[in-house]
Design an enzyme around this catalytic site. Structure first.
Site, mmCIF file in Angstrom:
data_model
loop_
_atom_site.group_PDB
_atom_site.id
_atom_site.type_symbol
_atom_site.label_atom_id
_atom_site.label_comp_id
_atom_site.label_asym_id
_atom_site.label_seq_id
_atom_site.Cartn_x
_atom_site.Cartn_y
_atom_site.Cartn_z
ATOM 1 N N SER A 185 0.842 -1.193 0.000
ATOM 2 C CA SER A 185 0.000 0.000 0.000
ATOM 3 C C SER A 185 0.885 1.254 0.000
ATOM 4 C CB SER A 185 -0.964 -0.054 1.179
ATOM 5 O OG SER A 185 -2.034 0.833 1.009
ATOM 6 N N GLU A 314 -9.278 -6.007 -3.830
ATOM 7 C CA GLU A 314 -8.712 -4.969 -2.974
ATOM 8 C C GLU A 314 -9.791 -4.201 -2.203
ATOM 9 O OE1 GLU A 314 -5.587 -4.042 -2.417
ATOM 10 O OE2 GLU A 314 -4.404 -5.075 -3.929
ATOM 11 N N HIS A 434 -7.572 -6.052 0.368
ATOM 12 C CA HIS A 434 -6.331 -5.313 0.539
ATOM 13 C C HIS A 434 -5.581 -5.805 1.774
ATOM 14 C CE1 HIS A 434 -3.856 -1.770 -0.187
ATOM 15 N NE2 HIS A 434 -4.000 -1.377 1.060
#
Length: 541
Positions: A185, A314, A434
């Site tokens: 990320s 995600e 995610h």
């Protein structure tokens, strides 16, 4: 536990042998300072060199976290004095590949410690692991477009850590000429910033970027001075002079700064990941990290071996219970809010953009928060996946190898969903969100009661495979140099002719043209909206 001493440039450090949760021991040095504490007059300044100490400094406990709102405890934690790293090595002799972890958290939260990122699993391999803290939020990214606070201090902290490692890692059994950055990320976005910045040149040699690249919408803040003025006004102060702003904000305790930071974003900004503070062009700095427009630098691509990829779904992480109240506040204008990142720069074309979004994600129906899976798919593609594909398309023109992957293993015992308080009934059957690969790389000690990989179980096999792929790459630049019972297929890099990829699931699968229909849909949307096709068009200088 037994003590070990290592001499670094600044003095002697005491570490210890610790027992891993997987049964093996390794050597740990925790809470190692790599720059001067950014306190007092050094708040909002670039990191300063670390001063030597006398005697032996204990490196047995992790240092303080950087000031932040902690998503897991729902409290404000940390302080200004936080520039520490944690190092793990099998031995102090030899010369091993070094893997430096940059944590995610939207440049606003997280740390390099063992609560979420303990290196026990990785220490089964012959590498040196380093996890770093860096300043977050306003303390790491206040940008006044003036040398008083020129932005990107958090990214410069990362560079300071790499410089410290370059000088000292050999004393811990690491090879200073074989350093791999890996991050997830915001940590992955950070890695690409460092790949492109002149300040980080020569400090590392490869990178692994999990669910983050410069071409995601939240990778940088476009109007930092406007946001800084809004922030100061929230304290009831009408200050516009940059030096006065800095002097005033230095008088406020770090926790108060973070508390106000949590209050200034609107629900719409929060859902669309419009950050109050994050990376920026910093050409007013005496030592700029990003001296040119970010889109211009990104077009040049990456000239070292890289792994880039994402999880299968995600956007499922956006259905945490913490987000539900924010969605509720947008009910009356949800569709407009959800599409704002696409329509803001092309309001006259909103109807055409909306039609494309409805057609692909919602079967032609209005955009609503239900069914959640449809919106999760849209927001995940918008905020993460389409950006990864745009960057990979740029890399297809480069000579250095780029390996594309999708992590699609949906564990029935997902630690990540527990961590982020994802409401599984809203995303049932929707899959891998995610950050779901992280607990297969790291032991999340904060959630030890939820982590138990049975030998031979699918969870254990996926973890072993992922760690082997990542550490193979760190060692050789090739994630699959040898095929065996664990690594069962060759992972080919992308080329001009073929967009190869690896799917990481209970088994490994290879293919071409990953998520092609989605990519084509977004190309049509971007041609209409002109929000990103101009900025990140492969091959354009």
């Amino acid at each position: 536990m037994s003590d070990l001493l290592v001499k670094v440039e600044q003095g002697l450090l005491r570490g210890a042998v610790v027992k891993s949760v997987v049964g093996e021991s390794y050597i740990a040095f925790k809470g190692v300072p790599y720059a001067a504490p950014p306190v007092g007059k050094l708040r909002f300044k670039d990191p300063e060199p670390l001063q030597p100490w006398t005697g032996i400094r204990d490196a047995l406990e992790e240092g303080p976290k950087c000031a932040q709102f902690n998503l897991f405890t729902k409290s404000i934690i940390g302080d200004d004095d936080c520039l520490y790293l944690n190092l793990a090595t099998p031995s102090l002799t030899g010369s091993r590949p070094v893997m430096v972890w940059i944590h995610g958290g939207l440049f606003s939260y997280g740390d390099g410690g063992s609560d979420i990122y303990s290196p026990d699993y990785l220490m089964k391999t012959d590498i040196v692991h380093v996890g770093i803290n860096y300043r977050l939020g306003i303390l790491g990214f206040l940008q006044l477009e003036h040398e008083a606070a020129s932005g990107n201090m958090g990214l410069k902290d990362q560079i300071a850590a790499l410089k410290w490692l370059k000088e000292n890692i050999a004393q811990f059994g690491g090879d200073p000429n074989n350093i791999t950055l890996f991050g997830q990320s915001a940590g992955a976005v950070s890695a690409q910033y460092l790949l492109l910045s002149p300040l980080a040149k020569g400090l590392f040699h490869k990178a692994i970027m999990q669910s983050g690249v410069l071409s995601v919408p939240w990778a940088y803040v476009s109007e930092p001075l406007k946001m800084a003025h809004r922030y100061v006004a929230a304290f009831g102060k009408d200050i516009t002079d940059q030096n006065e702003i800095v002097e005033y904000l230095r008088t406020i305790p770090a926790h108060k700064l973070i508390e106000m930071q949590t209050k200034i974003s609107t629900p719409e900004e929060t859902i669309n990941l419009v950050l109050p503070f994050g990376p920026t062009v910093d050409n007013k700095s005496m030592r700029p990290l990003m001296p040119k427009p970010i889109e211009e630098l990104a077009q040049k691509g990456i000239d070292v071996p890289v792994i880039i990829g994402y999880t299968a779904h995600e956007g499922a992480i956006f259905f945490s219970r913490d987000f539900q109240p924010k969605y509720a506040k947008l009910d009356k204008n949800f569709e407009a809010s959800a599409l704002r990142p696409l329509t803001a720069k092309a309001p006259s074309k909103a109807a055409v953009i909306l039609q494309e979004i409805r057609k692909f994600y919602f079967d032609g129906k209005p955009v609503t928060k239900y069914p959640a899976a449809n919106y999760a798919r849209y927001i995940g593609d918008l905020q993460f996946i389409r950006g990864v594909h745009r960057m990979v398309d740029i890399q297809r023109e480069k000579k250095s190898p780029t390996y594309l992957y999708r992590f699609a293993y949906d564990s029935p015992r997902s630690v990540t969903k527990i961590m982020y308080n994802v409401d599984e009934k809203d995303v049932i059957g929707f899959g891998v969100s995610h950050a779901e690969e992280n607990p297969f790389l790291f032991y999340p000690s904060m959630y030890r009661e939820h982590v138990k990989m049975e030998p031979g179980s699918p969870d254990q096999m996926v973890s072993d495979r992922l760690i082997r792929l990542w550490t193979n790459f760190a060692k050789t630049g090739n994630p699959t140099p040898l095929i065996d019972d664990l690594i069962t297929t060759v992972w080919k890099p992308v080329t001009k002719a073929t967009k190869n990829y690896l799917e990481i699931n209970e088994e490994l699968f290879t293919g071409e043209d990953l998520d092609e229909e989605m990519c084509e849909t977004w190309k049509r949307i971007e041609m209409v909206s002109n929000t990103s096709s101009e900025r990140f068009h492969p091959g354009r200088s």
